[in-house]
Design an enzyme around this catalytic site. Structure first.
Site, mmCIF file in Angstrom:
data_model
loop_
_atom_site.group_PDB
_atom_site.id
_atom_site.type_symbol
_atom_site.label_atom_id
_atom_site.label_comp_id
_atom_site.label_asym_id
_atom_site.label_seq_id
_atom_site.Cartn_x
_atom_site.Cartn_y
_atom_site.Cartn_z
ATOM 1 N N SER A 49 0.835 -1.202 0.000
ATOM 2 C CA SER A 49 0.000 0.000 0.000
ATOM 3 C C SER A 49 0.868 1.249 0.000
ATOM 4 O O SER A 49 2.021 1.240 0.452
ATOM 5 C CB SER A 49 -0.916 0.010 1.231
ATOM 6 O OG SER A 49 -0.178 0.312 2.405
ATOM 7 N N LYS A 57 0.216 -0.183 15.843
ATOM 8 C CA LYS A 57 -1.164 -0.481 16.233
ATOM 9 C C LYS A 57 -1.689 -1.738 15.529
ATOM 10 O O LYS A 57 -2.721 -2.292 15.942
ATOM 11 C CB LYS A 57 -2.081 0.703 15.969
ATOM 12 C CG LYS A 57 -2.329 1.029 14.511
ATOM 13 C CD LYS A 57 -3.332 2.176 14.399
ATOM 14 C CE LYS A 57 -3.676 2.461 12.943
ATOM 15 N NZ LYS A 57 -4.687 3.539 12.821
ATOM 16 N N ASP A 58 -0.998 -2.191 14.481
ATOM 17 C CA ASP A 58 -1.410 -3.413 13.781
ATOM 18 C C ASP A 58 -0.787 -4.681 14.362
ATOM 19 O O ASP A 58 -1.125 -5.787 13.931
ATOM 20 C CB ASP A 58 -1.031 -3.326 12.297
ATOM 21 C CG ASP A 58 -1.808 -2.256 11.557
ATOM 22 O OD1 ASP A 58 -2.934 -1.929 11.993
ATOM 23 O OD2 ASP A 58 -1.307 -1.738 10.546
ATOM 24 N N SER A 82 -13.305 2.027 12.306
ATOM 25 C CA SER A 82 -12.819 1.736 13.657
ATOM 26 C C SER A 82 -13.935 1.767 14.699
ATOM 27 O O SER A 82 -14.572 2.808 14.902
ATOM 28 C CB SER A 82 -11.752 2.773 14.037
ATOM 29 O OG SER A 82 -11.542 2.831 15.421
ATOM 30 N N ARG A 107 -13.466 1.893 17.803
ATOM 31 C CA ARG A 107 -13.006 2.878 18.792
ATOM 32 C C ARG A 107 -13.480 4.270 18.418
ATOM 33 O O ARG A 107 -14.003 5.018 19.258
ATOM 34 C CB ARG A 107 -11.469 2.848 18.866
ATOM 35 C CG ARG A 107 -10.863 4.022 19.641
ATOM 36 C CD ARG A 107 -9.359 4.064 19.471
ATOM 37 N NE ARG A 107 -8.932 4.224 18.079
ATOM 38 C CZ ARG A 107 -8.881 5.386 17.449
ATOM 39 N NH1 ARG A 107 -9.222 6.500 18.068
ATOM 40 N NH2 ARG A 107 -8.486 5.451 16.183
ATOM 41 N N ARG A 108 -13.300 4.639 17.155
ATOM 42 C CA ARG A 108 -13.752 5.956 16.720
ATOM 43 C C ARG A 108 -15.274 6.054 16.761
ATOM 44 O O ARG A 108 -15.833 7.080 17.166
ATOM 45 C CB ARG A 108 -13.244 6.235 15.301
ATOM 46 C CG ARG A 108 -11.724 6.406 15.213
ATOM 47 C CD ARG A 108 -11.286 6.692 13.785
ATOM 48 N NE ARG A 108 -9.843 6.814 13.687
ATOM 49 C CZ ARG A 108 -9.090 6.212 12.774
ATOM 50 N NH1 ARG A 108 -9.662 5.421 11.867
ATOM 51 N NH2 ARG A 108 -7.780 6.383 12.749
ATOM 52 N N ARG A 119 -14.042 0.853 4.624
ATOM 53 C CA ARG A 119 -12.809 0.076 4.581
ATOM 54 C C ARG A 119 -12.012 0.522 3.373
ATOM 55 O O ARG A 119 -12.558 1.076 2.436
ATOM 56 C CB ARG A 119 -13.160 -1.425 4.488
ATOM 57 C CG ARG A 119 -11.971 -2.362 4.359
ATOM 58 C CD ARG A 119 -11.356 -2.738 5.690
ATOM 59 N NE ARG A 119 -9.935 -3.053 5.516
ATOM 60 C CZ ARG A 119 -9.475 -4.199 5.052
ATOM 61 N NH1 ARG A 119 -10.301 -5.171 4.736
ATOM 62 N NH2 ARG A 119 -8.180 -4.392 4.926
ATOM 63 N N GLY A 120 -10.719 0.277 3.385
ATOM 64 C CA GLY A 120 -9.905 0.596 2.231
ATOM 65 C C GLY A 120 -8.764 1.523 2.576
ATOM 66 O O GLY A 120 -8.612 1.957 3.719
ATOM 67 N N ASN A 121 -7.937 1.819 1.582
ATOM 68 C CA ASN A 121 -6.792 2.693 1.820
ATOM 69 C C ASN A 121 -7.247 4.152 1.900
ATOM 70 O O ASN A 121 -8.435 4.463 1.787
ATOM 71 C CB ASN A 121 -5.733 2.499 0.729
ATOM 72 C CG ASN A 121 -6.256 2.794 -0.670
ATOM 73 O OD1 ASN A 121 -7.145 3.623 -0.846
ATOM 74 N ND2 ASN A 121 -5.696 2.135 -1.671
ATOM 75 N N VAL A 122 -6.295 5.048 2.110
ATOM 76 C CA VAL A 122 -6.626 6.458 2.293
ATOM 77 C C VAL A 122 -7.370 7.017 1.080
ATOM 78 O O VAL A 122 -8.383 7.721 1.225
ATOM 79 C CB VAL A 122 -5.343 7.278 2.573
ATOM 80 C CG1 VAL A 122 -5.642 8.772 2.533
ATOM 81 C CG2 VAL A 122 -4.754 6.887 3.927
ATOM 82 N N THR A 158 -9.217 5.449 -1.091
ATOM 83 C CA THR A 158 -10.563 4.874 -1.143
ATOM 84 C C THR A 158 -11.490 5.576 -0.161
ATOM 85 O O THR A 158 -12.631 5.924 -0.479
ATOM 86 C CB THR A 158 -10.515 3.370 -0.836
ATOM 87 O OG1 THR A 158 -9.709 2.714 -1.819
ATOM 88 C CG2 THR A 158 -11.914 2.766 -0.853
ATOM 89 N N ARG A 159 -10.986 5.818 1.048
ATOM 90 C CA ARG A 159 -11.819 6.445 2.079
ATOM 91 C C ARG A 159 -12.124 7.903 1.734
ATOM 92 O O ARG A 159 -13.258 8.369 1.889
ATOM 93 C CB ARG A 159 -11.132 6.334 3.436
ATOM 94 C CG ARG A 159 -10.971 4.886 3.879
ATOM 95 C CD ARG A 159 -10.388 4.763 5.264
ATOM 96 N NE ARG A 159 -10.118 3.353 5.577
ATOM 97 C CZ ARG A 159 -10.171 2.831 6.793
ATOM 98 N NH1 ARG A 159 -10.467 3.588 7.821
ATOM 99 N NH2 ARG A 159 -9.914 1.553 6.983
ATOM 100 N N CYS A 217 -7.164 -4.754 18.231
ATOM 101 C CA CYS A 217 -7.310 -3.458 17.565
ATOM 102 C C CYS A 217 -8.740 -3.199 17.124
ATOM 103 O O CYS A 217 -9.077 -2.072 16.756
ATOM 104 C CB CYS A 217 -6.363 -3.365 16.371
ATOM 105 S SG CYS A 217 -6.805 -4.447 15.001
#
Length: 328
Positions: A11, A78-79, A124, A126-127, A144-147, A149-150, A237
């Protein structure tokens, strides 16, 4: 000298993170080759909470390390699972990026300016839990997805805003798209957010010594406290857990301040607790704060939904006062 083989996910963000580490090693006189590795997390479109979350992005990189195909791997901390991987060692935690979450919203809006019913995307729990706890009347939408995509969901008008890790946008050179960096008083980040781990084989002394030059003592202490808390809570996570440790100046010198959040996804329970103590006691601080949260009902909020009691929110103690605890 043979080039150090640095394993990285494919990625854009992972490559940016790995390239940053490689550039620092090259500046110190070492030859580094990036080796792309495909992970299960990169090939699945399912929500992280459904396909395993913790360790999903790390397993293929760790397998490549064990098999000797690479010499070091760069992970988002965090992963990583909180349980150490046998045969591997985190040789360095480089200086940490700003760990806060960031809002990217239409029309340059801040979180408080979004209208009631605004659709806010995040992958998330959490968010989601903390957004709902704010009581702003927002509709939280799973994405879901990379930056790219979001952010694309925002550009197409499907959402009014998305919440992302500020560190990822910084590493991609996209800080200009942020409309608000969220105060940790509103939203605590994920344990380890913004920090990287550089992992090597435990028996590879030469590589460990080279990589160790990148280690930042304060960053390591902070993520140690945050991950100790996560481990003691027995939460991954995908659990609604936030934590942020900071090295601050106390009356007698540097201290470590640790804040944590555990909450219900619907916002009905919002447990926030904190501790302060010696930097050298980072792991103990995390464990002790976790025990405090567990005493106040956190266990009912961190277990997987399938195992949770539907009345768990009522069992917890949302009314318990937040009294910061100091550990001597």
């Amino acid at each position: 000298m043979t080039a150090l083989r640095l394993g990285t996910r494919r990625s854009a963000l992972a490559v940016a993170q790995s390239t940053g580490v490689a550039e620092r090693l090259r500046a110190a006189g070492h030859d580094v080759e990036l080796v792309p590795i495909v992970t299960e997390g990169d090939t699945s479109n399912a929500p992280l909470a459904e396909i395993g979350g913790t360790g999903l992005f790390a397993s293929a990189l760790r397998a490549a390390l064990h098999e000797g195909r690479i010499d070091l791997a760069v992970h988002s901390i965090k992963d990583l699972p909180t349980t150490p991987e046998e045969g591997l060692v985190i040789a360095a935690v480089p200086g940490r990026e700003d760990p806060r979450d960031a809002l990217v919203a239409r029309d340059g809006l801040t979180l408080g300016e979004l209208p009631t019913g605004a659709r806010v995307g995040t992958g998330s729990p959490r968010r989601e839990a903390q957004l709902n706890a704010l009581g702003l009347g927002l509709e939280v939408v799973g994405i879901r997805g990379n930056v790219d995509t979001r952010l694309g969901t925002l550009a197409r008008g499907e959402l009014d805003a998305v919440v992302l890790a500020r560190a990822g946008l910084a590493r991609l050179g996209r800080l200009g798209e942020i409309t608000e960096s969220l105060d940790p008083l509103q939203m605590l980040p994920a344990p380890g957010q913004g920090a990287l781990a550089v992992e090597c084989r435990a028996d590879d002394g030469p590589t460990i010594r080279v990589v160790g030059e990148l280690d930042d003592e304060d960053a390591r202490a902070c993520v140690t406290a945050e991950r100790s808390l996560l481990a003691a809570l027995e939460a991954g996570c995908s659990a609604p857990v936030g934590a942020l440790a900071e090295v601050v100046e106390g009356l007698e010198g540097p201290e470590l301040s640790l804040r944590a959040f555990v909450g219900a996804i619907d916002g009905s329970v919002d447990l926030r607790r904190s501790v302060t103590g010696l930097v050298a006691d980072a792991a103990r601080l995390g464990t002790q704060l976790a025990h405090r949260l567990l005493e106040d009902g956190a266990a009912d909020l961190t277990r997987p939904p399938s195992a949770a009691d539907p009345s768990a929110a009522a069992v917890a103690h949302p009314s318990a006062p937040h009294v910061p605890e100091r550990i001597q």
